[in-house]
Design a protein around this motif. Structure first.
Motif, short mmCIF file in Angstrom:
data_model
loop_
_atom_site.label_atom_id
_atom_site.label_comp_id
_atom_site.label_asym_id
_atom_site.label_seq_id
_atom_site.Cartn_x
_atom_site.Cartn_y
_atom_site.Cartn_z
N SER A 46 6.93 -13.36 2.37
CA SER A 46 7.31 -11.96 2.53
C SER A 46 8.63 -11.84 3.28
CB SER A 46 6.22 -11.20 3.30
OG SER A 46 6.20 -11.60 4.66
N ALA A 47 9.26 -10.68 3.15
CA ALA A 47 10.53 -10.44 3.84
C ALA A 47 10.37 -10.52 5.34
CB ALA A 47 11.09 -9.07 3.43
N ASN A 48 9.24 -10.06 5.86
CA ASN A 48 9.00 -10.12 7.31
C ASN A 48 8.87 -11.56 7.79
OD1 ASN A 48 8.98 -7.30 7.65
ND2 ASN A 48 6.85 -7.19 6.99
N THR A 49 8.17 -12.39 7.02
CA THR A 49 8.02 -13.79 7.40
C THR A 49 9.36 -14.52 7.37
OG1 THR A 49 5.76 -13.82 6.52
CG2 THR A 49 6.82 -15.95 6.85
N VAL A 50 10.15 -14.28 6.32
CA VAL A 50 11.46 -14.91 6.22
C VAL A 50 12.37 -14.45 7.36
CG1 VAL A 50 13.53 -15.14 4.80
CG2 VAL A 50 11.28 -15.20 3.73
N ALA A 51 12.26 -13.18 7.73
CA ALA A 51 13.06 -12.68 8.85
C ALA A 51 12.70 -13.39 10.15
CB ALA A 51 12.86 -11.16 9.01
N GLY A 52 11.42 -13.70 10.35
CA GLY A 52 10.99 -14.45 11.52
C GLY A 52 11.59 -15.85 11.54
N ARG A 111 -4.08 -6.08 5.80
CA ARG A 111 -2.97 -6.14 6.76
C ARG A 111 -2.21 -4.82 6.71
NH1 ARG A 111 -2.96 -10.97 3.81
NH2 ARG A 111 -3.41 -12.85 5.04
N ILE A 112 -1.54 -4.49 7.81
CA ILE A 112 -0.84 -3.21 7.87
C ILE A 112 0.23 -3.13 6.80
CG2 ILE A 112 0.74 -4.06 9.65
CD1 ILE A 112 -0.55 -0.45 9.14
N SER A 113 0.94 -4.25 6.53
CA SER A 113 1.98 -4.24 5.50
C SER A 113 1.39 -4.00 4.12
CB SER A 113 2.75 -5.56 5.52
OG SER A 113 1.89 -6.66 5.34
N GLU A 114 0.16 -4.49 3.89
CA GLU A 114 -0.49 -4.28 2.60
C GLU A 114 -0.90 -2.82 2.41
OE1 GLU A 114 -2.49 -8.77 2.52
OE2 GLU A 114 -3.71 -7.02 2.99
N ILE A 115 -1.37 -2.19 3.48
CA ILE A 115 -1.86 -0.81 3.38
C ILE A 115 -0.71 0.18 3.22
CG2 ILE A 115 -3.17 1.00 4.53
CD1 ILE A 115 -4.83 -1.37 3.42
N VAL A 116 0.34 0.05 4.06
CA VAL A 116 1.46 0.98 3.92
C VAL A 116 2.25 0.70 2.64
CG1 VAL A 116 1.66 1.33 6.42
CG2 VAL A 116 3.05 -0.44 5.30
N GLY A 117 2.06 -0.48 2.05
CA GLY A 117 2.74 -0.80 0.79
C GLY A 117 2.05 -0.28 -0.44
N LEU A 118 0.88 0.33 -0.30
CA LEU A 118 0.15 0.86 -1.47
C LEU A 118 0.87 2.05 -2.08
CD1 LEU A 118 -3.54 0.79 -0.15
CD2 LEU A 118 -2.57 -0.67 -1.94
N ASP A 119 0.85 2.12 -3.40
CA ASP A 119 1.37 3.28 -4.13
C ASP A 119 0.21 4.09 -4.69
OD1 ASP A 119 3.98 2.58 -3.61
OD2 ASP A 119 4.25 1.51 -5.51
N VAL A 120 0.48 5.36 -4.98
CA VAL A 120 -0.58 6.25 -5.49
C VAL A 120 -1.16 5.71 -6.78
CG1 VAL A 120 -1.05 8.56 -6.40
CG2 VAL A 120 0.41 8.29 -4.40
N ASP A 121 -0.32 5.16 -7.66
CA ASP A 121 -0.80 4.67 -8.95
C ASP A 121 -1.83 3.56 -8.82
OD1 ASP A 121 0.88 6.46 -10.12
OD2 ASP A 121 2.43 4.99 -10.67
N GLU A 122 -1.78 2.83 -7.72
CA GLU A 122 -2.71 1.71 -7.55
C GLU A 122 -4.13 2.17 -7.25
OE1 GLU A 122 -0.90 -1.73 -5.28
OE2 GLU A 122 0.60 -0.19 -4.89
N LEU A 123 -4.32 3.44 -6.93
CA LEU A 123 -5.65 3.96 -6.65
C LEU A 123 -6.17 4.84 -7.77
CD1 LEU A 123 -4.26 3.58 -3.65
CD2 LEU A 123 -6.41 4.59 -2.95
N GLY A 148 -0.89 -9.81 -1.06
CA GLY A 148 -0.86 -10.31 0.30
C GLY A 148 0.26 -11.31 0.52
N LYS A 149 0.09 -12.18 1.52
CA LYS A 149 1.10 -13.17 1.85
C LYS A 149 1.33 -14.12 0.67
CE LYS A 149 0.57 -13.29 6.87
NZ LYS A 149 0.31 -14.14 8.05
N GLY A 150 2.59 -14.50 0.48
CA GLY A 150 2.91 -15.39 -0.62
C GLY A 150 2.75 -14.74 -1.98
N ASN A 151 2.79 -13.40 -2.03
CA ASN A 151 2.62 -12.65 -3.28
C ASN A 151 1.29 -12.96 -3.97
OD1 ASN A 151 5.03 -11.14 -3.28
ND2 ASN A 151 6.19 -12.86 -4.11
N LYS A 152 0.28 -13.31 -3.17
CA LYS A 152 -1.03 -13.58 -3.73
C LYS A 152 -1.82 -12.28 -3.86
CE LYS A 152 -1.35 -18.27 -1.84
NZ LYS A 152 -2.08 -19.17 -0.91
N GLU A 153 -2.37 -12.09 -5.04
CA GLU A 153 -3.14 -10.88 -5.31
C GLU A 153 -4.62 -11.13 -5.04
OE1 GLU A 153 -4.16 -9.23 -9.42
OE2 GLU A 153 -2.42 -8.02 -8.88
N ARG A 154 -5.28 -10.17 -4.42
CA ARG A 154 -6.71 -10.32 -4.19
C ARG A 154 -7.41 -8.97 -4.37
NH1 ARG A 154 -4.81 -9.61 1.02
NH2 ARG A 154 -6.12 -8.35 2.42
#
Length: 344
Positions: free
Chosen positions: A22-28, A187-199, A216-222
């Motif tokens: 993720s961009a946040n991990t790379v920034a770290g 994770r907080i990044s997963e929740i704020v990253g949700l779009d309306v269409d996904e629900l 999630g992390k590593g672009n893994k879908e669950r």
């Protein structure tokens, strides 16, 4: 750009593109490796071939000791008398009063993370033939102390979820945010990253537990569950809250919107949680990850299998999830000691 900077830049590109971090991990990683590059520059090292295990060990020591500002290394004879240096409590710091640290000392966990970034860049450089060998191969990062995750008691979670109310669009959004965090363990990044269409299609029957797919992390879908309470909170927000917030923006696809109609940020969500915890009179330290910890702990307390919890949390290894079992064992021991007539 010198060879050390090119080596670091290539590694960061590898993390972002090939490993999909993720961009946040790379920034770290970027922050830690920038500090490493500064250290190498201070030591007069401008070629990867000049880096030895002793150099990396010295960097590790600097992480724990910190790097002072150059002005704080002045000789005592160059400093002003103590009487002239004193300021009253009401005086503002002058421009000459610089911060003591260019890089403050890091705690053990942060030092271990930075050293892991250094080990990673040297391993990558050796594998890609950027360097002839890996000087960090035998460097072992300090093992951080094992910290048990903090989980809220169930009654505290219930008080937190009830605190926002449903009177305003913002209150409806806050309730939806907290129900999603605790109801899915996301994770907080997963929740704020949700779009309306996904629900879409998940909210038609509020009594049926639906499913939601998150990245999630590593672009893994669950797949994560969306229970009755979370579905109702989201449905109420979509009908009575989001339209009002969306009118203030430019048509953002995000599910959770801020006061200006744009996507709610991680920092904004963290602030909402802090303010809501104050209203709920929760005095312990709390963060979005606290609700994720509570989600896992309460599932295990209820009898869920640890591997099921692993899948729900998106952990790559069950070892990461097993730390929660230590929490529940402590809970079981406490219940036994207080409840069984012959426990003591």
């Amino acid at each position: 750009m010198d060879r050390i900077e090119r080596m670091i830049s290539s590694y960061l590109d590898h993390l972002a593109v090939e490993r999909g971090l993720s961009a946040n991990t790379v920034a770290g990683y970027r922050r830690d490796l920038r500090r490493y590059a500064e250290y190498l520059g201070d030591e007069g090292i401008d070629e990867p071939a000049m880096i030895t295990p002793a150099v990396i060990t010295g960097f590790a020591a600097s992480l724990a000791e910190g790097v002072p500002e150059p002005d704080h290394d002045r000789n005592a004879g160059d400093q002003k008398p103590a009487q002239e240096q004193k300021t009253t409590q009401d005086q503002k710091p002058t421009q000459d009063q610089k911060p003591m640290w260019r890089h403050p000392p890091l705690v053990q966990s942060s030092s271990a993370r930075a050293l892991a970034a250094v080990r990673g860049v040297h391993k990558f450089a050796a594998e890609e033939a950027i360097t002839a060998d890996n000087p960090a191969a035998r460097i072992t990062p300090p093992k951080p102390p094992r910290r048990l995750p903090k989980a809220l008691p169930l009654d505290a979670v219930q008080a937190l979820l009830a605190a926002p109310g449903t009177e305003t669009p913002a209150a409806l959004r806050d309730t939806a945010l907290l129900e999603l965090l605790y109801g899915t363990g996301g994770r907080i990044s997963e929740i704020v990253g949700l779009d309306v269409d996904e629900l879409s299609g998940l909210l038609t029957d509020p009594d049926e537990v639906g499913g939601l797919r998150v990245i999630g992390k590593g672009n893994k879908e669950r797949f994560v569950p969306l229970g009755r309470y979370a579905k109702k909170a989201v449905a109420d927000y979509l009908v009575r809250g989001r339209p009002e917030l969306a009118r203030r923006g430019r048509g953002a696809p995000a599910l959770l919107l801020n006061a200006r109609g744009g996507r709610l940020s991680r920092q904004g969500a963290w602030l909402i949680l802090q303010q809501t915890a104050e209203r709920a009179k929760i005095n312990s330290d709390i963060s979005p990850h606290t609700l994720r910890h509570s989600f896992a702990t309460h599932l295990l307390d209820g009898g869920a299998d640890v591997r099921v919890v692993q899948e729900l949390l998106g952990h790559a290894s069950v070892t990461t999830t097993q730390i929660y079992t230590l929490v529940t064992v402590d809970h079981l021991r406490e219940v036994y000691l207080t409840s069984h007539p012959r426990a003591r």
